[in-house]
Write a protein that holds these residues in place. Structure first.
Motif, PDB file in Angstrom:
ATOM      1  N   PHE A 148       0.844  -1.197   0.000  1.00 45.77           N
ATOM      2  CA  PHE A 148       0.000   0.000   0.000  1.00 45.77           C
ATOM      3  C   PHE A 148       0.882   1.251   0.000  1.00 45.77           C
ATOM      4  O   PHE A 148       0.968   1.967   1.006  1.00 45.77           O
ATOM      5  N   PRO A 149       1.539   1.532  -1.114  1.00 49.32           N
ATOM      6  CA  PRO A 149       2.492   2.658  -1.148  1.00 49.32           C
ATOM      7  C   PRO A 149       1.837   4.017  -0.945  1.00 49.32           C
ATOM      8  O   PRO A 149       2.511   4.977  -0.565  1.00 49.32           O
ATOM      9  N   GLN A 150       0.521   4.124  -1.168  1.00 50.43           N
ATOM     10  CA  GLN A 150      -0.157   5.423  -1.075  1.00 50.43           C
ATOM     11  C   GLN A 150      -0.804   5.675   0.284  1.00 50.43           C
ATOM     12  O   GLN A 150      -1.459   6.700   0.474  1.00 50.43           O
ATOM     13  N   ILE A 151      -0.633   4.751   1.231  1.00 47.41           N
ATOM     14  CA  ILE A 151      -1.301   4.929   2.525  1.00 47.41           C
ATOM     15  C   ILE A 151      -0.738   6.157   3.241  1.00 47.41           C
ATOM     16  O   ILE A 151       0.468   6.423   3.200  1.00 47.41           O
ATOM     17  N   LYS A 152      -1.617   6.912   3.886  1.00 49.56           N
ATOM     18  CA  LYS A 152      -1.192   8.131   4.568  1.00 49.56           C
ATOM     19  C   LYS A 152      -0.472   7.803   5.871  1.00 49.56           C
ATOM     20  O   LYS A 152      -0.836   6.869   6.577  1.00 49.56           O
ATOM     21  N   ARG A 201      -0.265   9.248   8.858  1.00 49.95           N
ATOM     22  CA  ARG A 201      -0.986   9.291  10.135  1.00 49.95           C
ATOM     23  C   ARG A 201      -1.836   8.043  10.336  1.00 49.95           C
ATOM     24  O   ARG A 201      -1.897   7.487  11.431  1.00 49.95           O
ATOM     25  N   LEU A 202      -2.491   7.602   9.267  1.00 43.82           N
ATOM     26  CA  LEU A 202      -3.314   6.396   9.363  1.00 43.82           C
ATOM     27  C   LEU A 202      -2.430   5.175   9.630  1.00 43.82           C
ATOM     28  O   LEU A 202      -2.747   4.345  10.489  1.00 43.82           O
ATOM     29  N   LEU A 222      -0.617   0.850  13.018  1.00 42.49           N
ATOM     30  CA  LEU A 222       0.456  -0.022  13.480  1.00 42.49           C
ATOM     31  C   LEU A 222       0.623   0.037  14.992  1.00 42.49           C
ATOM     32  O   LEU A 222       0.886  -0.991  15.633  1.00 42.49           O
ATOM     33  N   THR A 223       0.460   1.224  15.569  1.00 42.06           N
ATOM     34  CA  THR A 223       0.525   1.335  17.033  1.00 42.06           C
ATOM     35  C   THR A 223      -0.541   0.455  17.669  1.00 42.06           C
ATOM     36  O   THR A 223      -0.279  -0.295  18.621  1.00 42.06           O
ATOM     37  N   LEU A 262     -11.342   5.012   6.315  1.00 43.35           N
ATOM     38  CA  LEU A 262     -11.340   5.402   7.719  1.00 43.35           C
ATOM     39  C   LEU A 262     -10.170   6.331   8.013  1.00 43.35           C
ATOM     40  O   LEU A 262      -9.133   6.289   7.345  1.00 43.35           O
ATOM     41  N   THR A 263     -10.329   7.159   9.028  1.00 44.41           N
ATOM     42  CA  THR A 263      -9.298   8.120   9.435  1.00 44.41           C
ATOM     43  C   THR A 263      -8.640   7.638  10.730  1.00 44.41           C
ATOM     44  O   THR A 263      -9.169   6.739  11.406  1.00 44.41           O
ATOM     45  N   PRO A 264      -7.524   8.237  11.102  1.00 47.84           N
ATOM     46  CA  PRO A 264      -6.913   7.870  12.391  1.00 47.84           C
ATOM     47  C   PRO A 264      -7.876   8.050  13.557  1.00 47.84           C
ATOM     48  O   PRO A 264      -7.856   7.262  14.504  1.00 47.84           O
TER      49      PRO A 264
END
Length: 279
Positions: A193-197, A199-200, A205-206, A238-240
């Motif tokens: 997913f090279p385009q993933i933002k 912050r998300l 991952l956290t 979805l957003t962070p």
């Protein structure tokens, strides 16, 4: 002939060294690690990196070592003899080549994957010792000796469900695939997913590693599962902020991609109940 990270597979330095050492020693590479850490995919990527075809032998609980060599269908031959079929004169008509035979007779060197060897009977690995050592076996029904034209690159995977015999282990080069830390996981995610933002990804991952570290978890989510989860997060846009958990809802969003049994779902529900009780 050297294996290295490919465009679709991030191989840590120690794994790359292990693969190349096994190739140099001409010994099977025994790979262990949690389910979902890319053991099977490693064989496919080694084949791609080295420009080889792959022969895949997926082991089940009922698999016998002999099946990797060949199967002799005596029942069909008996039936055909009763029907007067002339094919019965040639016993080779009733022999089906196994995966080792296919790898041995290939005109070019191949990668032979023996996948999840620990699923089979405890004697299964020992039953293959001579064939993997000498790269040959005898076909008793026809009297022929099958010898490898080229020694295949052999990769054997195990989920550590049962111990493997010492005699078998002595003949292998061993490597345990450790679960990726966050830095390596970011490289893996970037491949898919090279385009993933940022912050998300950071929030996801956290949360993912927090879930893995939860005490009492029966099945920790794996690499393949976090990739599925991220794919869903992107599909749902979805957003962070959407991923935030609190005491009311300890379950992660779209948790079905990460938690694969009811005990672990119940664990997070209990954690939420206890958090509410402490308010």
């Amino acid at each position: 002939m050297k294996f290295s990270t490919t465009a679709h597979y991030i191989a840590p330095a120690d794994l790359t060294v292990a693969v190349n050492a096994a190739i140099a020693l001409e010994r099977p590479l025994l790979v262990k690690g949690e389910p979902g850490t890319g053991k099977t995919e490693l064989a496919r990527q080694v084949a791609q990196s080295l420009g080889m075809q792959m022969v895949e032998w997926s082991i089940k609980s009922t698999t016998r070592a002999q099946q990797g060599l060949y199967d002799y269908d005596a029942v069909s031959r008996l039936r055909d003899s009763q029907l007067g079929d002339p094919r019965v004169e040639d016993v080779s008509n009733y022999i089906r080549k196994g995966k080792l035979w296919q790898a041995f007779e290939s005109d070019e060197r191949v990668v032979l994957l023996i996948d999840e060897i620990d699923k089979a009977d405890i004697e299964f690995p020992n039953d293959l010792l001579q064939e993997l050592d000498k790269m040959e076996f005898h076909v008793y029904e026809t009297g022929e000796m099958v010898r490898a034209k080229h020694r295949p690159v052999i990769i054997i995977t195990s989920n550590n469900e049962k111990e493997l015999p010492d005699a078998f282990l002595r003949r292998c080069f061993f490597h345990y695939i450790r679960f990726p830390d966050e830095a390596v996981m970011r490289q893996i995610v970037d491949v898919h997913f090279p385009q993933i933002k940022e912050r998300l990804l950071a929030t996801a991952l956290t949360q993912f590693y927090e879930i893995r570290d939860t005490q009492g978890l029966k099945k920790k989510p794996s690499t393949s599962e976090v990739l599925d989860w991220l794919k869903l997060l992107l599909a749902e846009d979805l957003t962070p902020e959407d991923l935030k958990r609190d005491g009311v809802n300890a379950l992660p969003k779209l948790h079905g991609a990460l938690l694969k049994n009811e005990q672990d779902v119940s664990l997070f529900e209990r954690l939420a109940f206890m958090a509410r009780g402490q308010r």
